[in-house]
Design a protein around this motif. Sequence first.
Motif, PDB file in Angstrom:
ATOM      1  N   MET A   1      89.214  54.304  36.637  1.00 55.27           N
ATOM      2  CA  MET A   1      88.378  54.770  35.558  1.00 55.27           C
ATOM      3  C   MET A   1      86.917  54.331  35.713  1.00 55.27           C
ATOM      4  O   MET A   1      86.105  54.589  34.858  1.00 55.27           O
ATOM      5  CB  MET A   1      88.926  54.240  34.241  1.00 55.27           C
ATOM      6  N   VAL A   2      86.608  53.642  36.799  1.00 52.79           N
ATOM      7  CA  VAL A   2      85.243  53.182  37.038  1.00 52.79           C
ATOM      8  C   VAL A   2      84.386  54.357  37.485  1.00 52.79           C
ATOM      9  O   VAL A   2      84.814  55.189  38.272  1.00 52.79           O
ATOM     10  CB  VAL A   2      85.215  52.062  38.100  1.00 52.79           C
ATOM     11  N   ASN A   3      83.164  54.418  36.961  1.00 50.71           N
ATOM     12  CA  ASN A   3      82.231  55.484  37.319  1.00 50.71           C
ATOM     13  C   ASN A   3      81.361  55.057  38.491  1.00 50.71           C
ATOM     14  O   ASN A   3      80.980  53.893  38.599  1.00 50.71           O
ATOM     15  CB  ASN A   3      81.310  55.814  36.140  1.00 50.71           C
ATOM     16  N   GLN A   4      81.012  55.997  39.337  1.00 51.60           N
ATOM     17  CA  GLN A   4      80.074  55.737  40.417  1.00 51.60           C
ATOM     18  C   GLN A   4      78.673  55.681  39.819  1.00 51.60           C
ATOM     19  O   GLN A   4      78.279  56.540  39.037  1.00 51.60           O
ATOM     20  CB  GLN A   4      80.176  56.828  41.465  1.00 51.60           C
ATOM     21  N   LEU A   5      77.922  54.650  40.166  1.00 50.50           N
ATOM     22  CA  LEU A   5      76.584  54.447  39.604  1.00 50.50           C
ATOM     23  C   LEU A   5      75.533  55.193  40.412  1.00 50.50           C
ATOM     24  O   LEU A   5      75.689  55.405  41.613  1.00 50.50           O
ATOM     25  CB  LEU A   5      76.264  52.958  39.588  1.00 50.50           C
ATOM     26  N   GLN A   6      74.444  55.567  39.729  1.00 49.72           N
ATOM     27  CA  GLN A   6      73.353  56.278  40.377  1.00 49.72           C
ATOM     28  C   GLN A   6      72.045  55.551  40.121  1.00 49.72           C
ATOM     29  O   GLN A   6      71.766  55.152  38.987  1.00 49.72           O
ATOM     30  CB  GLN A   6      73.254  57.700  39.844  1.00 49.72           C
ATOM     31  N   LEU A   7      71.249  55.420  41.164  1.00 49.24           N
ATOM     32  CA  LEU A   7      69.946  54.774  41.059  1.00 49.24           C
ATOM     33  C   LEU A   7      69.051  55.561  40.114  1.00 49.24           C
ATOM     34  O   LEU A   7      68.971  56.782  40.195  1.00 49.24           O
ATOM     35  CB  LEU A   7      69.288  54.681  42.440  1.00 49.24           C
ATOM     36  N   GLY A   8      68.390  54.848  39.185  1.00 41.97           N
ATOM     37  CA  GLY A   8      67.492  55.487  38.236  1.00 41.97           C
ATOM     38  C   GLY A   8      68.178  55.945  36.971  1.00 41.97           C
ATOM     39  O   GLY A   8      67.534  56.182  35.962  1.00 41.97           O
ATOM     40  N   CYS A   9      69.477  56.068  37.004  1.00 41.30           N
ATOM     41  CA  CYS A   9      70.234  56.491  35.817  1.00 41.30           C
ATOM     42  C   CYS A   9      70.951  55.291  35.206  1.00 41.30           C
ATOM     43  O   CYS A   9      70.737  54.948  34.055  1.00 41.30           O
ATOM     44  CB  CYS A   9      71.231  57.576  36.202  1.00 41.30           C
ATOM     45  N   ASP A  10      71.807  54.654  35.980  1.00 39.03           N
ATOM     46  CA  ASP A  10      72.587  53.517  35.493  1.00 39.03           C
ATOM     47  C   ASP A  10      71.914  52.181  35.762  1.00 39.03           C
ATOM     48  O   ASP A  10      72.072  51.237  35.006  1.00 39.03           O
ATOM     49  CB  ASP A  10      73.976  53.514  36.146  1.00 39.03           C
ATOM     50  N   CYS A  11      71.197  52.092  36.848  1.00 39.69           N
ATOM     51  CA  CYS A  11      70.559  50.847  37.256  1.00 39.69           C
ATOM     52  C   CYS A  11      69.133  51.137  37.697  1.00 39.69           C
ATOM     53  O   CYS A  11      68.891  52.113  38.397  1.00 39.69           O
ATOM     54  CB  CYS A  11      71.327  50.208  38.412  1.00 39.69           C
ATOM     55  N   THR A  74      89.426  57.742  28.332  1.00 37.94           N
ATOM     56  CA  THR A  74      89.538  58.973  27.527  1.00 37.94           C
ATOM     57  C   THR A  74      88.149  59.456  27.146  1.00 37.94           C
ATOM     58  O   THR A  74      87.388  59.840  27.998  1.00 37.94           O
ATOM     59  CB  THR A  74      90.469  58.789  26.308  1.00 37.94           C
ATOM     60  N   ASN A  75      87.777  59.397  25.861  1.00 35.37           N
ATOM     61  CA  ASN A  75      86.457  59.902  25.470  1.00 35.37           C
ATOM     62  C   ASN A  75      85.438  58.781  25.235  1.00 35.37           C
ATOM     63  O   ASN A  75      84.391  59.007  24.645  1.00 35.37           O
ATOM     64  CB  ASN A  75      86.566  60.790  24.225  1.00 35.37           C
ATOM     65  N   TYR A  76      85.732  57.560  25.693  1.00 33.99           N
ATOM     66  CA  TYR A  76      84.821  56.425  25.534  1.00 33.99           C
ATOM     67  C   TYR A  76      84.244  56.031  26.881  1.00 33.99           C
ATOM     68  O   TYR A  76      84.956  55.949  27.872  1.00 33.99           O
ATOM     69  CB  TYR A  76      85.548  55.215  24.934  1.00 33.99           C
TER      70      TYR A  76
END
Length: 90
Positions: A1-11, A74-76
């Motif tokens: 359930m872990v999301n892949q992070l993106q430079l400038g968006c998440d960090c 789920t939706n969180y």
Amino acid sequence: MVNQLQLGCDCLGAITYFDIPAADDFGLPYVMTNAVCMREEGYGMLWKHYESRSSVLEMRRSHRLVTRFFCAVTNYDCGFFWYLYQDGTI
């Protein structure tokens, strides 16, 4: 359930990303890239001292190390953050 992070968006800023081993829906292993990010950020003033006899002012900035990852359940969307401070506290 872990999301892949993106430079400038998440960090933001100078970041180090970490890949993690994971399992897919069938239990097969794979590597998720950019799952966790770590960066250093400023955290205000650590200490300040003024020596009146010599008119010397010294001040040091405080920094902390931030480790984070996000997951969707789920939706969180949940973000997990660890702050590591210079005095050893987390």
